[in-house]
Design an enzyme around this catalytic site. Structure first.
Site, PDB file in Angstrom:
ATOM      1  N   LYS A 158     -48.388 -22.176   5.622  1.00  0.00           N
ATOM      2  CA  LYS A 158     -48.533 -22.901   6.887  1.00  0.00           C
ATOM      3  C   LYS A 158     -47.840 -24.256   6.823  1.00  0.00           C
ATOM      4  CE  LYS A 158     -53.099 -21.013   8.071  1.00  0.00           C
ATOM      5  NZ  LYS A 158     -54.489 -21.359   8.423  1.00  0.00           N
ATOM      6  N   LYS A 201     -55.168 -18.328   1.063  1.00  0.00           N
ATOM      7  CA  LYS A 201     -55.535 -16.908   1.084  1.00  0.00           C
ATOM      8  C   LYS A 201     -55.452 -16.449   2.541  1.00  0.00           C
ATOM      9  CE  LYS A 201     -57.660 -13.118  -0.370  1.00  0.00           C
ATOM     10  NZ  LYS A 201     -56.947 -12.259  -1.342  1.00  0.00           N
ATOM     11  N   LEU A 203     -56.696 -14.312   5.481  1.00  0.00           N
ATOM     12  CA  LEU A 203     -57.877 -13.537   5.875  1.00  0.00           C
ATOM     13  C   LEU A 203     -57.434 -12.495   6.890  1.00  0.00           C
ATOM     14  CD1 LEU A 203     -60.335 -16.575   6.200  1.00  0.00           C
ATOM     15  CD2 LEU A 203     -60.036 -15.056   4.232  1.00  0.00           C
ATOM     16  N   HIS A 208     -62.475 -16.407  15.101  1.00  0.00           N
ATOM     17  CA  HIS A 208     -62.218 -17.838  15.237  1.00  0.00           C
ATOM     18  C   HIS A 208     -63.479 -18.455  15.817  1.00  0.00           C
ATOM     19  CE1 HIS A 208     -59.720 -21.437  16.641  1.00  0.00           C
ATOM     20  NE2 HIS A 208     -60.891 -21.597  17.213  1.00  0.00           N
ATOM     21  N   LYS A 237     -55.854 -19.103  23.868  1.00  0.00           N
ATOM     22  CA  LYS A 237     -57.178 -18.554  24.085  1.00  0.00           C
ATOM     23  C   LYS A 237     -57.271 -17.977  25.491  1.00  0.00           C
ATOM     24  CE  LYS A 237     -59.082 -21.801  20.813  1.00  0.00           C
ATOM     25  NZ  LYS A 237     -59.531 -23.196  20.673  1.00  0.00           N
ATOM     26  N   GLU A 275     -62.558 -26.306  13.502  1.00  0.00           N
ATOM     27  CA  GLU A 275     -62.216 -24.889  13.622  1.00  0.00           C
ATOM     28  C   GLU A 275     -62.372 -24.155  12.300  1.00  0.00           C
ATOM     29  OE1 GLU A 275     -58.648 -25.022  16.979  1.00  0.00           O
ATOM     30  OE2 GLU A 275     -58.213 -24.335  14.954  1.00  0.00           O
ATOM     31  N   ARG A 291     -59.930 -33.903  20.195  1.00  0.00           N
ATOM     32  CA  ARG A 291     -59.932 -34.069  21.652  1.00  0.00           C
ATOM     33  C   ARG A 291     -61.067 -33.239  22.267  1.00  0.00           C
ATOM     34  NH1 ARG A 291     -56.236 -29.943  20.433  1.00  0.00           N
ATOM     35  NH2 ARG A 291     -56.925 -27.980  21.362  1.00  0.00           N
ATOM     36  N   VAL A 294     -60.357 -27.324  26.216  1.00  0.00           N
ATOM     37  CA  VAL A 294     -60.392 -26.550  27.462  1.00  0.00           C
ATOM     38  C   VAL A 294     -61.747 -25.860  27.629  1.00  0.00           C
ATOM     39  CG1 VAL A 294     -59.340 -24.617  28.721  1.00  0.00           C
ATOM     40  CG2 VAL A 294     -57.884 -26.138  27.360  1.00  0.00           C
TER      41      VAL A 294
HETATM   42  C1  MV4 Z   1     -55.093 -18.101   9.289  1.00  0.00           C
HETATM   43  C2  MV4 Z   1     -55.225 -16.714   9.496  1.00  0.00           C
HETATM   44  C3  MV4 Z   1     -55.586 -15.940   8.424  1.00  0.00           C
HETATM   45  N1  MV4 Z   1     -55.792 -16.512   7.215  1.00  0.00           N
HETATM   46  N2  MV4 Z   1     -55.314 -18.627   8.074  1.00  0.00           N
HETATM   47  C4  MV4 Z   1     -53.545 -19.217  13.651  1.00  0.00           C
HETATM   48  C5  MV4 Z   1     -53.740 -20.484  14.393  1.00  0.00           C
HETATM   49  C6  MV4 Z   1     -54.017 -21.504  13.385  1.00  0.00           C
HETATM   50  N3  MV4 Z   1     -54.938 -22.457  13.906  1.00  0.00           N
HETATM   51  C7  MV4 Z   1     -54.557 -20.784  12.224  1.00  0.00           C
HETATM   52  N4  MV4 Z   1     -54.234 -19.396  12.437  1.00  0.00           N
HETATM   53  C8  MV4 Z   1     -54.547 -18.462  11.512  1.00  0.00           C
HETATM   54  N5  MV4 Z   1     -54.783 -18.948  10.289  1.00  0.00           N
HETATM   55  C9  MV4 Z   1     -55.656 -17.831   7.062  1.00  0.00           C
HETATM   56  N6  MV4 Z   1     -55.853 -18.372   5.867  1.00  0.00           N
HETATM   57  C10 MV4 Z   1     -55.003 -16.218  10.780  1.00  0.00           C
HETATM   58  C11 MV4 Z   1     -54.661 -17.101  11.805  1.00  0.00           C
HETATM   59  C12 MV4 Z   1     -54.486 -16.483  13.096  1.00  0.00           C
HETATM   60  C13 MV4 Z   1     -55.365 -16.780  14.166  1.00  0.00           C
HETATM   61  C14 MV4 Z   1     -56.401 -17.677  14.018  1.00  0.00           C
HETATM   62  C15 MV4 Z   1     -57.257 -17.949  15.051  1.00  0.00           C
HETATM   63  C16 MV4 Z   1     -57.115 -17.296  16.258  1.00  0.00           C
HETATM   64  C17 MV4 Z   1     -56.103 -16.392  16.440  1.00  0.00           C
HETATM   65  C18 MV4 Z   1     -55.217 -16.117  15.394  1.00  0.00           C
HETATM   66  C19 MV4 Z   1     -54.200 -15.194  15.567  1.00  0.00           C
HETATM   67  C20 MV4 Z   1     -53.332 -14.929  14.538  1.00  0.00           C
HETATM   68  C21 MV4 Z   1     -53.477 -15.591  13.313  1.00  0.00           C
END
Ligand code: MV4
Length: 447
Positions: A158, A201, A203, A208, A237, A275, A291, A294
């Site tokens: 990331k 890692k 997931l 969420h 969302k 989050e 912040r 929504v």
């Molecule tokens: C992740 C993940 C799986 N594993 N991190 C996407 C938005 C960002 N805020 C973080 N995200 C993700 N991080 C790990 N370690 C999967 C996502 C992700 C996701 C997270 C929340 C809501 C929708 C998503 C859609 C695809 C991937």
């Protein structure tokens, strides 16, 4: 208390903040672009200042114009809403330097949470559980391989300057890692001017879940429970609910308590959202938003507390109106985001709304700045309103939502309403059985 608040936003959130100001007897100023002269919040505000042409960078993102509007009108505080300048640390700092209160956290807290590596380090230090991964930025392939082998594949890379899903790469095995690392770094550098990336890692099927927190800036922190925002498409969302169908009261109190204590220790001021990804009964911090969000109305529905009132109180030095033990969770709430978009392709559908009729009755709230005859400008995001439904439990909430969706009329443009009419009839949704990938799979299977 403030005499006059300037609202540096547009659309439904500008109206939402305006309503809170009116209730508190605070004068309102709105700033708007030439494209928004006919907006409802501009009509309802005590004063309005046109600050520029339609493109956001020339109007809603123009810090100097907004500061000038404060000086001209004598506003003593600015509410940034969400998006635009709401998480801009420089904006918060500049307002402070002009003796204008930014209704939000300090520039320094915004800065820390805007840097995802720094945010994660801070969360960990404060006792918030984080996703296993690198301790900071990773640049070398050798180091990436060592960390990935330690935490186990799959891993995700990331961008530190990213967030909200921008600049992520998954590596399913060591063979993918070099390409994933280099692509993530070069994309981050190009997109954000900062090529720092970190490893976690990955997931596979989490939900969420985000915790609404508030700090009073003087060492007190509270939580307002969680929202489940797993139903997303391309990191936008679509449907949010509180409480999460996946949590029990014990898990809620535990993660809420951890977050509230962290916010207190941080000396954080105002509204925030912590989050998490939630999988197999465990929470993993991913980001913090500094912040109002929504989806804040679902939290308001189940707690009965006006979060914008709280933001204004805290920013003016009046403290929170509630202690943790005063915050009680009642029933269930669901929010549907009504976008001016094709319900299948999500292509924006700006234009004139020929007829707009909102549902009503017990447990129904519609936050929207549009009206019959309103022309949606093509320059901004496509959210035109939010339907928030509250019931004594999730079953009642879903029945009420189905009824409310039947009453809702938006003619002249395409909206996402038909998608919600499908979703309320779906068995997985009825059972609360969905993860972050559910909606995209559902949409792919539909056509
Ligand atoms: C992740 C993940 C799986 N594993 N991190 C996407 C938005 C960002 N805020 C973080 N995200 C993700 N991080 C790990 N370690 C999967 C996502 C992700 C996701 C997270 C929340 C809501 C929708 C998503 C859609 C695809 C991937």
């Amino acid at each position: 208390m403030f005499q006059k608040i300037l609202i540096a936003n547009r659309g439904e959130i500008a109206l939402r903040v305006l309503r809170a100001c009116k209730e508190l007897g605070i004068q309102t100023v709105v700033v708007h672009s030439t494209a928004d002269a006919d907006a409802m919040h501009v009509r309802l505000a005590d004063e309005s200042v046109c600050i520029g042409p339609p493109p956001s960078r020339d109007s809603y993102l123009n810090i100097h114009q907004i500061v000038a509007a404060c000086e001209i009108t004598g506003a003593d505080a600015v509410h940034p809403g969400y998006g635009f300048l709401s998480e801009n640390a420089k904006f918060a700092d500049i307002l402070a330097a002009h003796n204008i209160t930014f209704i939000g956290p300090s520039g320094d807290h915004i800065r820390v949470m805007g840097d995802k590596i720094e945010a994660k380090r801070t969360a960990k230090r404060l006792g918030i559980p984080v996703v296993p991964g690198s301790d900071g930025a990773v640049t070398e392939e050798r180091e990436a391989k060592r960390i990935a082998a330690e935490i186990g594949y799959p891993v995700i890379i990331k961008a530190s300057a990213g967030g909200g899903g921008r600049g992520m790469k998954v590596a399913r095995s060591e063979a993918d890692l070099e390409v994933a690392l280099q692509t993530a770094r070069s994309e981050a550098g190009a997109a954000f001017g900062d090529d720092a990336v970190y490893i976690e890692k990955y997931l596979e099927k989490p939900r969420h879940i985000e915790v609404q927190v508030f700090g009073d800036g003087a060492g007190r922190g509270v939580h307002f429970g969680e929202r489940d925002c797993s139903l997303q498409r391309r990191h936008q969302k679509v449907w949010e609910e509180a409480p999460s169908p996946a949590l029990n009261a014990e898990e809620r109190a535990h993660i809420g308590g951890v977050c509230a204590r962290a916010i207190a220790d941080l000396g954080y001021s105002g509204a925030g959202t912590i989050e998490f990804l939630y999988e197999n009964g465990e929470f993993y911090f991913i980001e913090m938003n500094t912040r109002l969000q929504v989806e804040h109305p679902v939290t308001e529905a189940i707690t009965g507390i006006d979060l914008v009132h709280e933001q204004i109180r805290v920013a003016s030095g009046g403290g929170l109106s509630v202690r943790q033990e005063d915050i009680r969770f009642q029933g269930h709430a669901i929010e549907c985001r009504i976008n001016a978009e094709d319900p299948r392709t999500f292509t924006p559908s700006p234009g004139t709304i020929t007829h707009f009729h909102t549902p009503g009755g017990l447990g129904i709230r519609v936050d929207s700045g549009v009206y019959s005859g309103y022309k949606i400008p093509p320059y901004y995001d496509s959210l035109i309103g939010k339907l928030i439904v509250h019931g004594r439990n999730r079953v009642e909430c879903m029945m009420r939502l189905r009824r409310a969706l039947d009453e809702f009329v938006v003619d002249g443009i395409k909206t996402t309403l038909p998608l919600f009419r499908d979703l309320v009839g779906n068995a997985d949704i009825a059972n609360g059985e969905y993860d972050i990938h559910w909606l995209e799979k559902y949409l792919a299977e539909e056509d």
